[in-house]
Design a protein around this motif. Structure first.
Motif, PDB file in Angstrom:
ATOM      1  N   GLN A 136      42.513  34.377  34.046  1.00 38.04           N
ATOM      2  CA  GLN A 136      41.384  33.403  33.390  1.00 38.04           C
ATOM      3  C   GLN A 136      41.531  33.506  31.679  1.00 38.04           C
ATOM      4  O   GLN A 136      40.841  32.727  31.007  1.00 38.04           O
ATOM      5  N   LEU A 137      42.461  34.574  31.205  1.00 45.70           N
ATOM      6  CA  LEU A 137      42.610  34.729  29.697  1.00 45.70           C
ATOM      7  C   LEU A 137      44.158  35.131  29.548  1.00 45.70           C
ATOM      8  O   LEU A 137      44.789  36.002  30.157  1.00 45.70           O
ATOM      9  N   THR A 138      44.778  34.152  28.874  1.00 45.41           N
ATOM     10  CA  THR A 138      46.514  34.483  28.549  1.00 45.41           C
ATOM     11  C   THR A 138      46.276  34.810  27.171  1.00 45.41           C
ATOM     12  O   THR A 138      45.551  34.291  26.326  1.00 45.41           O
ATOM     13  N   LEU A 151      39.521  39.580  32.705  1.00 47.49           N
ATOM     14  CA  LEU A 151      39.824  38.222  32.603  1.00 47.49           C
ATOM     15  C   LEU A 151      41.254  37.970  32.739  1.00 47.49           C
ATOM     16  O   LEU A 151      42.023  37.050  33.341  1.00 47.49           O
ATOM     17  N   GLN A 180      39.330  29.730  27.008  1.00 48.74           N
ATOM     18  CA  GLN A 180      39.598  30.343  28.309  1.00 48.74           C
ATOM     19  C   GLN A 180      38.224  31.215  28.677  1.00 48.74           C
ATOM     20  O   GLN A 180      37.921  31.282  29.747  1.00 48.74           O
ATOM     21  N   GLY A 198      41.719  24.983  29.884  1.00 49.66           N
ATOM     22  CA  GLY A 198      40.420  24.801  30.328  1.00 49.66           C
ATOM     23  C   GLY A 198      39.525  24.071  29.357  1.00 49.66           C
ATOM     24  O   GLY A 198      38.206  23.868  29.678  1.00 49.66           O
ATOM     25  N   LYS A 244      35.487  28.773  29.460  1.00 51.13           N
ATOM     26  CA  LYS A 244      35.662  28.379  30.701  1.00 51.13           C
ATOM     27  C   LYS A 244      35.453  29.239  31.834  1.00 51.13           C
ATOM     28  O   LYS A 244      34.699  29.016  33.063  1.00 51.13           O
ATOM     29  N   ALA A 245      35.610  30.580  31.690  1.00 48.49           N
ATOM     30  CA  ALA A 245      35.436  31.446  32.915  1.00 48.49           C
ATOM     31  C   ALA A 245      34.025  31.597  32.983  1.00 48.49           C
ATOM     32  O   ALA A 245      33.444  32.282  34.234  1.00 48.49           O
ATOM     33  N   ARG A 258      42.687  38.381  36.225  1.00 53.93           N
ATOM     34  CA  ARG A 258      42.257  37.353  37.096  1.00 53.93           C
ATOM     35  C   ARG A 258      42.840  35.873  36.697  1.00 53.93           C
ATOM     36  O   ARG A 258      42.688  34.944  37.105  1.00 53.93           O
TER      37      ARG A 258
END
Length: 317
Positions: free
Chosen positions: A283-285, A278, A144, A174, A147-148, A281
């Motif tokens: 973009q990170l879970t 992140l 992740q 991602g 990917k970001a 947004r």
């Protein structure tokens, strides 16, 4: 009672005699034990122990030496508790708008992923990295965060019964490519690199053959960072990788990074802020989690030790 692990041992098939050749009685077996959590010097005691009787296939083991590992200290001090009192300087605030599962898993795996992607190679959008154990908590965070940042990832996992489902989940996070360890050794890997550059960075959490094969695909002057050894096998590197491709081998441990940067709270705060941004947004879970009530801890511990488990056990305190 609990005993710290990490023993160097010697096994013998027959139990030792209770008396030495001189006729004097041998001292009984002893061990360091603790019956409650706390600071090790205060709660650990040296006590005589009972040794179980030997069964048909049992081995009586004499311990020769045992290291005191940081993990041993942490276990004695106490973990997984509902409340605690800590010095303020040891704590770092987590924003209220961060989901609790993200907050609970933030301080180790995402931080490890962030540092390894940042500290060893100057990666730019379009560059690629390769990692094994890609379904681990660190591996999912690497996918992740990369990917970001526009960094391509080649993700290696062990073959398993539910492989298509795992590939689908990592791709949804991602991942650019998900392959098995067996595929690393096949000529078809050349086709993969027609659409993606060879990686400048390799992240190793396995060791053994997986590492050797992954290293073959690293760019000249690339870096492999080892942060785990799940296979419990040494990292084997061909001499040619050093001579003809000048690869670099490094190691990383998040605990040591924190110690080395203890006088740089701004650096830690900056990393945590980047990770929280992140998360905000989307973009990170958090890694794939199984939420378990505290009273069901035994089931959580058993699940955490099973092979091919990609779900992190989260105790709800």
């Amino acid at each position: 009672m609990h005993r710290a692990a990490g023993w160097v041992l010697r096994g013998v098939r027959n139990p030792p005699k209770t008396r030495s050749r001189s006729g004097t009685a041998r001292s009984p077996p002893r061990g360091l034990v603790y019956g409650r959590h706390g600071e090790p010097p205060a709660v650990v005691q040296l006590k005589d122990l009972e040794v179980a009787k030997l069964g048909g296939s049992d081995v009586h083991v004499k311990m020769l030496a045992a290291p005191i590992n940081p993990a041993d200290i942490n276990m004695i001090q106490g973990t997984w508790r509902t409340r605690g009192v800590f010095p303020e300087e040891m704590l770092l605030k987590v924003p209220r708008d961060i989901p609790v599962l993200c907050a609970a898993t933030l301080s180790v795996n995402p931080c490890t992923a962030f540092r390894m992607l940042t500290d060893f190679e100057s990666l730019a959008p379009g560059d690629s990295i390769i990692q094994n154990a890609a379904n681990s908590g660190v591996g999912q965070a690497v996918i992740q965060i990369a990917k970001a940042s526009g960094i391509k990832t080649i993700n290696v996992v062990r073959d398993r019964p539910d492989l298509p489902k795992l590939v689908e989940r990592l791709m949804a996070l991602g991942a650019d490519h998900v392959i098995t360890e067996e595929m690393l050794r096949k000529p078809e890997m050349k086709d993969l690199f027609k659409s993606i550059p060879k990686p400048r960075l390799a992240l190793n959490c396995v060791g053994g053959k997986s590492t050797t094969e992954m290293l073959r695909h690293l760019q000249p002057k690339g870096t492999m960072v080892t942060y785990g050894g799940m296979a419990k096998q040494p990292v084997m590197v061909p001499v040619s990788a050093f001579i003809f491709r000048d690869v670099r081998l490094r190691g990383f441990w998040m605990t040591q990074w924190r110690k080395d940067h203890a006088q740089d709270p701004a650096g830690l705060a900056s990393m945590m802020d980047s990770l929280c941004q992140l998360i905000r947004r989307g973009q990170l879970t958090a890694p794939a989690c199984t939420e378990v009530p505290l009273q069901d801890y035994q089931a959580a511990l058993e699940a955490a030790m099973k092979p091919f488990i990609s779900s992190k056990q989260i105790l709800l305190l």
